[in-house]
Scaffold this active site. Structure first.
Site, PDB file in Angstrom:
ATOM      1  CG  PHE A   1     -14.266 -14.540   0.896  1.00 10.21           C
ATOM      2  CD1 PHE A   1     -13.754 -13.661  -0.053  1.00 10.21           C
ATOM      3  CD2 PHE A   1     -15.638 -14.779   0.909  1.00 10.21           C
ATOM      4  CE1 PHE A   1     -14.590 -13.032  -0.972  1.00 10.21           C
ATOM      5  CE2 PHE A   1     -16.469 -14.159  -0.004  1.00 10.21           C
ATOM      6  CZ  PHE A   1     -15.956 -13.279  -0.948  1.00 10.21           C
ATOM      7  CB  VAL A   2      -8.769 -18.793   0.908  1.00 11.50           C
ATOM      8  CG1 VAL A   2      -7.413 -19.235   1.421  1.00 11.50           C
ATOM      9  CG2 VAL A   2      -9.734 -19.977   0.826  1.00 11.50           C
ATOM     10  CE  LYS A   3     -11.112 -12.731   4.599  1.00  8.90           C
ATOM     11  NZ  LYS A   3     -11.971 -11.717   5.276  1.00  8.90           N
TER      12      LYS A   3
ATOM     13  CD  GLU B   1     -10.252  -5.451   7.011  1.00 10.88           C
ATOM     14  OE1 GLU B   1      -9.128  -5.733   7.438  1.00 10.88           O
ATOM     15  OE2 GLU B   1     -10.443  -4.921   5.914  1.00 10.88           O
TER      16      GLU B   1
ATOM     17  CG  ASN C   1      -8.660  -1.589   7.851  1.00 15.83           C
ATOM     18  OD1 ASN C   1      -7.759  -2.313   7.437  1.00 15.83           O
ATOM     19  ND2 ASN C   1      -9.922  -1.771   7.491  1.00 15.83           N
TER      20      ASN C   1
ATOM     21  CB  SER D   1      -4.877  -3.452  -0.398  1.00 18.39           C
ATOM     22  OG  SER D   1      -4.730  -2.155   0.102  1.00 18.39           O
ATOM     23  CB  SER D   2      -8.602  -7.281  -1.628  1.00 19.10           C
ATOM     24  OG  SER D   2      -9.723  -6.648  -1.040  1.00 19.10           O
TER      25      SER D   2
ATOM     26  CB  SER E   1      -9.980   7.483   2.212  1.00 15.64           C
ATOM     27  OG  SER E   1      -8.818   7.465   1.425  1.00 15.64           O
TER      28      SER E   1
ATOM     29  CD  GLU F   1      -2.165  -1.975   2.239  1.00 17.69           C
ATOM     30  OE1 GLU F   1      -1.104  -2.500   2.644  1.00 17.69           O
ATOM     31  OE2 GLU F   1      -3.264  -2.242   2.723  1.00 17.69           O
TER      32      GLU F   1
HETATM   33  N1  LIG Z   1     -16.293 -13.878   4.985  1.00 18.71           N
HETATM   34  C1  LIG Z   1     -16.563 -13.108   3.924  1.00 18.71           C
HETATM   35  N2  LIG Z   1     -17.787 -13.136   3.334  1.00 18.71           N
HETATM   36  C2  LIG Z   1     -18.066 -12.354   2.265  1.00 18.71           C
HETATM   37  N3  LIG Z   1     -17.171 -11.526   1.677  1.00 18.71           N
HETATM   38  C3  LIG Z   1     -15.931 -11.466   2.201  1.00 18.71           C
HETATM   39  C4  LIG Z   1     -15.565 -12.252   3.358  1.00 18.71           C
HETATM   40  N4  LIG Z   1     -14.280 -11.970   3.645  1.00 18.71           N
HETATM   41  C5  LIG Z   1     -13.865 -11.066   2.732  1.00 18.71           C
HETATM   42  N5  LIG Z   1     -14.837 -10.759   1.858  1.00 18.71           N
HETATM   43  C6  LIG Z   1     -14.709  -9.819   0.715  1.00 18.71           C
HETATM   44  O1  LIG Z   1     -13.338  -9.542   0.522  1.00 18.71           O
HETATM   45  C7  LIG Z   1     -13.033  -8.165   0.798  1.00 18.71           C
HETATM   46  C8  LIG Z   1     -11.681  -8.046   1.441  1.00 18.71           C
HETATM   47  O2  LIG Z   1     -11.619  -8.823   2.618  1.00 18.71           O
HETATM   48  P1  LIG Z   1     -11.037  -8.243   3.985  1.00 18.71           P
HETATM   49  O3  LIG Z   1     -11.127  -9.309   5.011  1.00 18.71           O
HETATM   50  O4  LIG Z   1     -11.717  -6.962   4.296  1.00 18.71           O
HETATM   51  O5  LIG Z   1      -9.498  -8.014   3.643  1.00 18.71           O
HETATM   52  P2  LIG Z   1      -8.588  -6.692   3.512  1.00 18.71           P
HETATM   53  O6  LIG Z   1      -7.916  -6.519   4.841  1.00 18.71           O
HETATM   54  O7  LIG Z   1      -7.617  -7.029   2.450  1.00 18.71           O
HETATM   55  O8  LIG Z   1      -9.492  -5.532   3.190  1.00 18.71           O
HETATM   56  C9  LIG Z   1     -14.202  -7.711   1.665  1.00 18.71           C
HETATM   57  O9  LIG Z   1     -14.372  -6.316   1.602  1.00 18.71           O
HETATM   58  C10 LIG Z   1     -15.361  -8.492   1.042  1.00 18.71           C
HETATM   59  O10 LIG Z   1     -15.770  -7.912  -0.198  1.00 18.71           O
HETATM   60 MG   LIG Z   2     -11.216  -4.944   4.161  1.00 15.95          MG
END
Ligand SMILES: Nc1ncnc2c1ncn2[C@@H]1O[C@H](COP(=O)(O)OP(=O)(O)O)[C@@H](O)[C@H]1O
Ligand SMILES: [Mg+2]
EC number: 6.3.2.4
Length: 364
Positions: free
Chosen positions: A187-189, A323, A325, A195-196, A334, A19
């Site tokens: 959703f796998v993260k 989440e 921030n 920033s997704s 923003s 970012e």
């Molecule tokens: N459990 C979930 N159910 C539905 N959409 C999700 C979920 N987790 C993430 N998303 C989608 O992915 C986007 C980014 O996820 P997020 O957890 O906010 O990560 P980041 O910290 O990168 O913003 C969210 O704004 C939403 O659109």
């Molecule tokens: Mg987010």
């Protein structure tokens, strides 16, 4: 030299996270908003490699030009170091011809940095060592909010609803029972990112391993979350003035309108694919509950200064925290500044309040 009566504020921006460019744009807006009669600014840029330089304080150089984000590069200014020794002047300019030179003491730092090495407690720890007050969350709150596992655990412990998830530490995979419990899609993260980046929506379990591998490129710890079908609602929170209770802004809704299934990186920054409703059109009692959860989440993580809490609201009007921030995007367009402007706190007043709050918290 410090001008008597003025507050010397170092704006730190850029940095090692993806970012970087967004941070520069946010910093340019903060610089432009500071009243020169009240503040003396030291612009501190951090390159993508992590070098510190005395940057240009010209907001125009930190704007988006031709759809390109600004970048801090080595050699664009004199090299800087921050000393951890609280008895010495904090910032030193390293001049190759004249040797190190102390910049006059900095009263307060505004780390306008997003993501790793900015929003995660690392620079906050460095500033604690140097005994320099700073805007925003402390070491613990920054680290906790950066990590989606601990955000959920701390908020759930305070009765704030979070969706179903599993944590896959390094080497772990999902069990059949986990898959059944979450259902598709998921959703796998990466647990610690923003920033997704590194996030994949998985509609078929056959895609899971690849999605986990993508997330692990960013963080060895991965979260798999059951997808929540709902509207995306955000709330700005500010530390109470004079130590009072935290305050919530009006809410915003992010609506992904074209070509994107969810709020991914391109939708956020590139494609103009989103529309924003400020205030969000929600029933009064839902608005009230989201705002209450937002301030409770702020307290649950021990936040200070500012935070943006993001939620999902389902068609049945159930609310789930997604989440938090601790240094949300801070350009005038923003969400965080726009939600506060809609709540009656214009951008320059918001910046001023954050700096004053940081100084008061440090007893200065
Ligand atoms: N459990 C979930 N159910 C539905 N959409 C999700 C979920 N987790 C993430 N998303 C989608 O992915 C986007 C980014 O996820 P997020 O957890 O906010 O990560 P980041 O910290 O990168 O913003 C969210 O704004 C939403 O659109
Ligand atoms: Mg987010």
């Amino acid at each position: 030299m410090t001008t008597p009566g003025k507050t010397r504020v170092a704006i730190v921006f850029g940095g090692r996270s993806p970012e970087h460019g967004i941070s520069c744009v946010s910093a340019g807006s903060v610089l432009a908003a500071l009243d020169p009669d009240e503040f003396e600014v030291v612009p501190v840029g951090i390159t993508r490699q992590g070098q510190w330089v005395l940057a240009s304080g010209d907001p125009a150089q930190l704007a988006i030009t031709d759809r390109r984000l600004p970048e801090i590069t080595a050699g664009s200014g004199a090299e800087l170091v921050l000393r951890a020794d609280p008895t010495a002047a904090g910032l030193l300019v390293l001049d190759p011809t004249q040797g190190p030179r102390a910049l006059a003491d900095v009263d307060v730092v505004f780390p306008v940095l997003h993501g790793a090495y900015g929003e995660d407690g690392t620079i906050q720890g460095m500033l604690e060592m140097a005994d320099i007050p700073y805007v925003g969350a402390n070491v613990f709150a920054s680290a906790a909010a950066m990590d989606k596992e601990f955000t959920k655990k701390l908020c759930a412990a305070e009765g704030i609803p979070v969706g179903p998830y599993v944590v896959l530490r390094n080497g772990m995979t999902m069990t059949e029972a986990d898959k059944e419990r979450l259902g598709l899609p998921v959703f796998v993260k990466p647990s610690r990112a923003g920033s997704s980046f590194g996030i994949t929506k998985v509609d078929d379990w056959a895609q899971l391993d690849a999605a986990v591998a993508t997330a692990r490129e960013i963080d060895t710890k991965v979260l798999v979350e059951g997808a929540i079908v709902g509207r995306e609602i955000e709330c700005g929170v500010l530390e109470g003035e004079a130590g009072g209770a935290p305050e919530a802004s009006v809410l915003a809704e992010v609506r992904v309108v074209s070509g994107h299934d969810w709020y991914d990186f391109e939708a956020k920054y590139i494609d103009d694919a989103c529309e924003y409703d400020i205030p969000a059109g929600l029933p009064d009692d839902v608005t009230r509950r989201v705002r209450e959860y937002a301030t409770r989440a702020f307290t649950a993580l021990d936040c200070s200064g500012l935070a943006r809490a993001d939620f999902f609201v389902t068609p049945e009007l159930e609310i789930y925290l997604n989440e938090i921030n601790t240094m949300p995007g801070f350009t005038p367009t923003s969400m965080f500044p726009r939600m506060w402007a809609a709540s009656g706190l214009e951008y320059p007043k918001l910046v001023n309040r954050l700096i004053r709050t940081a100084l008061r918290r440090a007893g200065r």
